[in-house]
Write a protein that holds these residues in place. Structure first.
Motif, PDB file in Angstrom:
ATOM      1  N   ASP A  98       0.834  -1.204   0.000  1.00 27.40           N
ATOM      2  CA  ASP A  98       0.000   0.000   0.000  1.00 27.40           C
ATOM      3  C   ASP A  98       0.872   1.259   0.000  1.00 27.40           C
ATOM      4  N   GLN A  99       1.950   1.213   0.776  1.00 31.08           N
ATOM      5  CA  GLN A  99       2.848   2.366   0.853  1.00 31.08           C
ATOM      6  C   GLN A  99       3.491   2.646  -0.503  1.00 31.08           C
ATOM      7  N   ALA A 100       3.969   1.596  -1.159  1.00 33.05           N
ATOM      8  CA  ALA A 100       4.609   1.762  -2.466  1.00 33.05           C
ATOM      9  C   ALA A 100       3.622   2.314  -3.488  1.00 33.05           C
ATOM     10  N   GLU A 101       2.397   1.810  -3.478  1.00 32.09           N
ATOM     11  CA  GLU A 101       1.376   2.294  -4.406  1.00 32.09           C
ATOM     12  C   GLU A 101       1.070   3.774  -4.157  1.00 32.09           C
ATOM     13  N   THR A 102       1.025   4.148  -2.881  1.00 30.65           N
ATOM     14  CA  THR A 102       0.746   5.541  -2.538  1.00 30.65           C
ATOM     15  C   THR A 102       1.863   6.455  -3.029  1.00 30.65           C
ATOM     16  N   VAL A 103       3.116   6.033  -2.886  1.00 32.06           N
ATOM     17  CA  VAL A 103       4.248   6.837  -3.365  1.00 32.06           C
ATOM     18  C   VAL A 103       4.128   7.059  -4.872  1.00 32.06           C
ATOM     19  N   LEU A 104       3.826   6.006  -5.624  1.00 28.00           N
ATOM     20  CA  LEU A 104       3.714   6.138  -7.076  1.00 28.00           C
ATOM     21  C   LEU A 104       2.543   7.046  -7.458  1.00 28.00           C
ATOM     22  N   MET A 105       1.427   6.933  -6.747  1.00 28.73           N
ATOM     23  CA  MET A 105       0.274   7.788  -7.044  1.00 28.73           C
ATOM     24  C   MET A 105       0.618   9.256  -6.790  1.00 28.73           C
ATOM     25  N   ARG A 106       1.324   9.503  -5.690  1.00 29.82           N
ATOM     26  CA  ARG A 106       1.709  10.878  -5.373  1.00 29.82           C
ATOM     27  C   ARG A 106       2.747  11.389  -6.380  1.00 29.82           C
ATOM     28  N   LEU A 107       3.635  10.507  -6.836  1.00 25.23           N
ATOM     29  CA  LEU A 107       4.630  10.894  -7.832  1.00 25.23           C
ATOM     30  C   LEU A 107       3.940  11.287  -9.131  1.00 25.23           C
ATOM     31  N   ALA A 108       2.888  10.557  -9.508  1.00 22.55           N
ATOM     32  CA  ALA A 108       2.151  10.864 -10.735  1.00 22.55           C
ATOM     33  C   ALA A 108       1.480  12.230 -10.645  1.00 22.55           C
ATOM     34  N   ARG A 109       1.221  12.689  -9.404  1.00 18.71           N
ATOM     35  CA  ARG A 109       0.596  14.004  -9.211  1.00 18.71           C
ATOM     36  C   ARG A 109       1.630  15.070  -8.884  1.00 18.71           C
ATOM     37  N   ALA A 110       2.912  14.761  -9.174  1.00 15.74           N
ATOM     38  CA  ALA A 110       4.005  15.696  -8.921  1.00 15.74           C
ATOM     39  C   ALA A 110       4.049  16.094  -7.450  1.00 15.74           C
ATOM     40  N   GLY A 111       3.863  15.118  -6.569  1.00 21.50           N
ATOM     41  CA  GLY A 111       3.862  15.390  -5.135  1.00 21.50           C
ATOM     42  C   GLY A 111       5.212  15.863  -4.629  1.00 21.50           C
ATOM     43  N   GLY A 112       5.186  16.683  -3.603  1.00 22.03           N
ATOM     44  CA  GLY A 112       6.411  17.150  -2.971  1.00 22.03           C
ATOM     45  C   GLY A 112       6.844  16.230  -1.855  1.00 22.03           C
ATOM     46  N   VAL A 113       7.566  16.803  -0.889  1.00 19.55           N
ATOM     47  CA  VAL A 113       8.093  15.998   0.212  1.00 19.55           C
ATOM     48  C   VAL A 113       6.977  15.302   0.973  1.00 19.55           C
ATOM     49  N   ASP A 114       5.929  16.034   1.329  1.00 15.09           N
ATOM     50  CA  ASP A 114       4.844  15.433   2.102  1.00 15.09           C
ATOM     51  C   ASP A 114       4.137  14.343   1.322  1.00 15.09           C
ATOM     52  N   GLY A 115       3.915  14.579   0.028  1.00 20.16           N
ATOM     53  CA  GLY A 115       3.240  13.574  -0.778  1.00 20.16           C
ATOM     54  C   GLY A 115       4.041  12.284  -0.872  1.00 20.16           C
ATOM     55  N   LEU A 116       5.340  12.415  -1.132  1.00 16.16           N
ATOM     56  CA  LEU A 116       6.182  11.229  -1.286  1.00 16.16           C
ATOM     57  C   LEU A 116       6.494  10.568   0.055  1.00 16.16           C
ATOM     58  N   ALA A 117       6.269  11.288   1.162  1.00 15.27           N
ATOM     59  CA  ALA A 117       6.411  10.654   2.483  1.00 15.27           C
ATOM     60  C   ALA A 117       5.298   9.649   2.711  1.00 15.27           C
ATOM     61  N   ALA A 118       4.219   9.767   1.911  1.00 13.64           N
ATOM     62  CA  ALA A 118       3.102   8.819   1.923  1.00 13.64           C
ATOM     63  C   ALA A 118       2.515   8.666   3.326  1.00 13.64           C
ATOM     64  N   MET A 119       2.361   7.421   3.780  1.00 12.39           N
ATOM     65  CA  MET A 119       1.689   7.170   5.056  1.00 12.39           C
ATOM     66  C   MET A 119       2.697   7.026   6.195  1.00 12.39           C
ATOM     67  N   ALA A 120       2.414   7.657   7.312  1.00 12.69           N
ATOM     68  CA  ALA A 120       3.292   7.569   8.482  1.00 12.69           C
ATOM     69  C   ALA A 120       2.857   6.414   9.373  1.00 12.69           C
TER      70      ALA A 120
END
Length: 379
Positions: A98-120
């Motif tokens: 789930d964490q890896a999928e979230t990182v890729l989804m945020r990357l597709a949306r040009a996420g910044g530090v918080d986005g790529l930090a995904a779930m804590a």
């Protein structure tokens, strides 16, 4: 998650309870939730089924992003349930996959530090502490664990529906793994970004302490000091300000929206975002509640209004708490004594008896009433 928690806390005296959220979006979901209830009962655990649309959280209205709406509803239902049960935290079963999928989804949306930090692994949302103890565990490992226990499980058929972004990302991971973009690698990216986020949040905390002060629920920021900050720190200060004023600690506005606010501060113009007004003056910036965001809110005296204020005063029949509004401000001849602008004052709570204004303690018309903060800010 239920079986692992039961095994981990056996004999410790820790009180466990289980909840299943039934989104009621497909046939069979109610039966599946009932199956979890039976499994919980076999372990001696209390269990509640939380059905989307059956309580105070409205069901799916067919508009917008279904998965996002379902996620928001899920957290709202769990927050209410945890508060009702008196639970200190809720453990969620998100995995490394789930964490890896979230990182890729945020990357597709040009996420910044918080986005790529995904779930804590440990975080707060809506006043609820969320624990994710399985973020380092692969989905396949959990299935092997259940198989060893002799426990069956149900696969949600929506997990194979390519109409959802997450499912397409999940399929893409199978190919990306050949390039080294694997689940473990993406989970490690999230860990690195979480470390970066922690450092940036430390800088934002220091900046808030130096630049911000409260004014009857509004937040005042030193404008020159805010503009002198590194852009990323300034963005985080504004996000904290929005959360402090609204009392909400969910997902912040998108990066473009925060950049627009920062540009407004630089250019000396007012703006509106996330239920807040940004009022820019020569030497300072004021964040206050937006009247349109609270104009329809109602509460009983003594109850939390807008999640931020309780109005306490003499017992009077047929009274309610609502926003002061422009008409109410006209009935407060001394509201300017507060030193706050009109846009701020009209978004404050007042006591009404039908259409008649009884009191407005934050607009210098107390009439024996006082306004008390309902909850401390999470910002």
């Amino acid at each position: 998650m239920m079986y692992a928690a039961h095994a981990a806390f056996a004999g410790t005296g820790t009180r466990l309870a289980v909840a299943t959220v039934d989104h009621a979006l497909r046939d069979g979901s109610a039966d599946e939730a009932a199956g979890v209830a039976r499994a919980a009962a076999a372990l001696g655990l209390d269990h509640d089924i939380l059905t989307w649309g059956a309580g105070d959280v409205p069901g799916w209205d067919g508009r917008g992003n279904l998965q996002d709406a379902a996620r928001r509803a899920r957290y709202a239902l769990l927050s209410e349930w945890a508060a009702r049960r008196g639970l200190a935290a809720v453990a969620l079963a998100h995995t490394a996959d789930d964490q890896a999928e979230t990182v890729l989804m945020r990357l597709a949306r040009a996420g910044g530090v918080d986005g790529l930090a995904a779930m804590a692994a440990d975080s707060h949302r809506n006043g609820l502490r969320l624990l994710r103890p399985l973020l380092a565990v692969r989905r396949a490992e959990l299935r092997r664990y259940l198989t060893a226990l002799g426990v069956d499980w149900v696969d949600d058929p929506s997990n194979d529906n390519p109409a959802f972004d997450r499912i397409r990302i999940r399929k893409a991971l199978e190919t990306l793994g050949e390039l080294g973009i694997s689940v473990p690698a993406l989970a490690q990216v999230a860990q690195h970004m979480q470390s970066a986020r922690t450092a940036l949040e430390g800088q934002a905390s220091a900046a808030m302490a130096a630049l911000a002060q409260s004014d009857s629920g509004d937040l005042l920021l030193d404008r020159a000091g805010l503009l002198d900050l590194p852009a990323e720190t300034a963005r985080r200060v504004l996000i904290r300000g929005l959360r402090a004023v609204t009392g909400q600690n969910g997902y912040p506005p998108r990066g473009a929206a925060i950049d627009r606010l920062l540009a407004a501060v630089s250019e000396g113009r007012d703006d509106t975002q996330a239920g807040c007004r940004l009022l820019v003056r020569h030497d300072r910036v004021r964040l206050c509640r937006e009247y349109d965001a609270v104009r329809d809110l109602r509460a009983e005296p003594g109850q939390a209004w807008d999640g931020r204020w309780r109005l306490i005063g003499p017992a009077e029949s047929d009274t309610h708490v609502a926003a002061l509004g422009p008409e109410g401000a006209r009935q407060c001849p001394d509201w300017r004594v507060t030193g706050r602008p009109h846009a701020s004052v009209i978004a404050t709570p007042a006591v009404w008896q039908g259409q008649r204004l009884i009191a407005a303690p934050l607009a210098n018309l107390p009439q024996g009433w006082r306004a008390e903060p309902a909850f401390p800010s999470d910002a």
